[in-house]
Design a protein around this motif. Structure first.
Motif, PDB file in Angstrom:
ATOM      1  N   THR A  30       0.823  -1.213   0.000  1.00  0.00           N
ATOM      2  CA  THR A  30       0.000   0.000   0.000  1.00  0.00           C
ATOM      3  C   THR A  30       0.859   1.266   0.000  1.00  0.00           C
ATOM      4  N   ARG A  42      -4.201   5.853   2.707  1.00  0.00           N
ATOM      5  CA  ARG A  42      -5.606   5.594   3.031  1.00  0.00           C
ATOM      6  C   ARG A  42      -6.431   5.392   1.758  1.00  0.00           C
ATOM      7  N   GLN A  45      -5.776   1.942   0.503  1.00  0.00           N
ATOM      8  CA  GLN A  45      -6.456   0.976   1.372  1.00  0.00           C
ATOM      9  C   GLN A  45      -7.940   0.932   1.041  1.00  0.00           C
ATOM     10  N   ASN A  49     -10.163  -2.258  -0.126  1.00  0.00           N
ATOM     11  CA  ASN A  49     -11.297  -2.707   0.684  1.00  0.00           C
ATOM     12  C   ASN A  49     -12.612  -2.631  -0.072  1.00  0.00           C
TER      13      ASN A  49
END
Length: 300
Positions: A30, A42, A45, A49
């Motif tokens: 990441t 973020r 991520q 997700n």
């Protein structure tokens, strides 16, 4: 290309890049991806997700803390058609200028990160549905009946399809011969009846799923007539922002007179509120009254 289109193409570039890395047997770092695509960790991520793990629920962290597929799973099997198909399922395909081989290679080029970026994506966290997806996918494919504990009661259902509508996940399933939508975030228990005879898909239900734009299945629709101001009219010309929208008339001031077919006032009012004050309800009066009552209640 508009700023919004640029943002979505950048998202597509990141997703495609990660898919290709996984296809080559690589693990996803990441931090490295964030630096490569010039976004925050973020953001990467969230991409994993909310996009990748929905289509690849077997994706997980390896011993080094990097995201990877199980050994020998899909390695070298994904091609451009697979990536294009994933883009359709993840809801970003219609945001591309096109989806041909040349464009896919172009957005995977390292220089693409200087051209495209995606921001402002707000989606339901799909990671919490990993177990449900793993159970529902084979149940749908094998036509097994299921039982859901949903909003305080049990429902015996024939599952047809998982649908993402306005960034939320739903199960389209038949109960008592009627197609309904069940939001996954409200599901508490799931039982697969794989020891019972499978059900048969109804051609009428499949047609309904194909033609329905929303998750308001099986409800009689009403027509609303609305005016759209010239300031935002191009947004409504370029894409369908209202359920079953149609342009009735192009007005002299640059605005639009539009019609929309809706199954529930809840379905339409949330969209109208978003575009206020550039949208006005002409008819029915009951819809305009409900809109004003809601606004008065919010203010007072």
């Amino acid at each position: 290309m508009t700023d919004n289109e640029n943002e979505h193409v950048k998202l597509a570039q990141r997703i495609t890049d990660m898919l290709c890395q996984l296809n080559e047997g690589k693990a996803l770092d990441t931090k490295q991806l964030a630096e490569q695509h010039r976004v925050s960790k973020r953001t990467i991520q969230r991409d994993i997700n909310q996009r990748l793990m929905l289509a690849l629920p077997m994706l997980g962290l390896n011993d080094d803390g990097l995201y990877a597929l199980p050994e020998n799973y899909y390695l070298g099997q994904l091609n451009n058609d697979d990536i294009r198909h994933f883009s359709i399922l993840s809801g970003v395909s219609d945001l591309f200028p096109n989806m041909d081989r040349q464009f896919l290679h172009r957005i995977l080029n390292e220089n693409a990160k200087f051209v495209y970026e995606s921001k402002g994506q707000f989606n339901e966290d799909g990671t919490k549905f990993k177990a449900l997806f793993e159970q529902l996918e084979p149940a749908i494919l094998k036509k097994h009946k299921i039982t859901l504990y949903y909003k305080g009661s049990y429902h015996l259902l024939e599952p047809y399809k998982l649908i993402n509508h306005r960034s939320c996940w739903y199960l389209a399933a038949v109960k008592d011969e009627k197609l309904k939508a069940y939001r996954l975030s409200f599901v508490k228990e799931l039982t697969i009846h794989d020891n019972q005879p499978s059900f048969q898909h109804s051609k009428e239900i499949l047609k309904q799923l194909e033609t329905e734009e929303s998750i308001w299945f099986g409800q009689d629709k009403q027509e609303a007539i609305l005016t759209i101001s010239a300031e935002v009219a191009d947004h409504f010309r370029q894409r369908s922002l209202l359920p079953h929208q149609q342009i009735v008339k192009e007005m002299d001031n640059g605005g639009l007179l539009m019609s929309s077919q809706y199954a529930s006032s809840v379905q339409l009012l949330s969209l109208i509120r978003y575009w206020m004050p550039h949208i006005h309800v002409v008819s029915p009066e009951s819809l305009q009254s409900e809109l004003m009552d809601g606004l008065k209640g919010y203010i007072g």
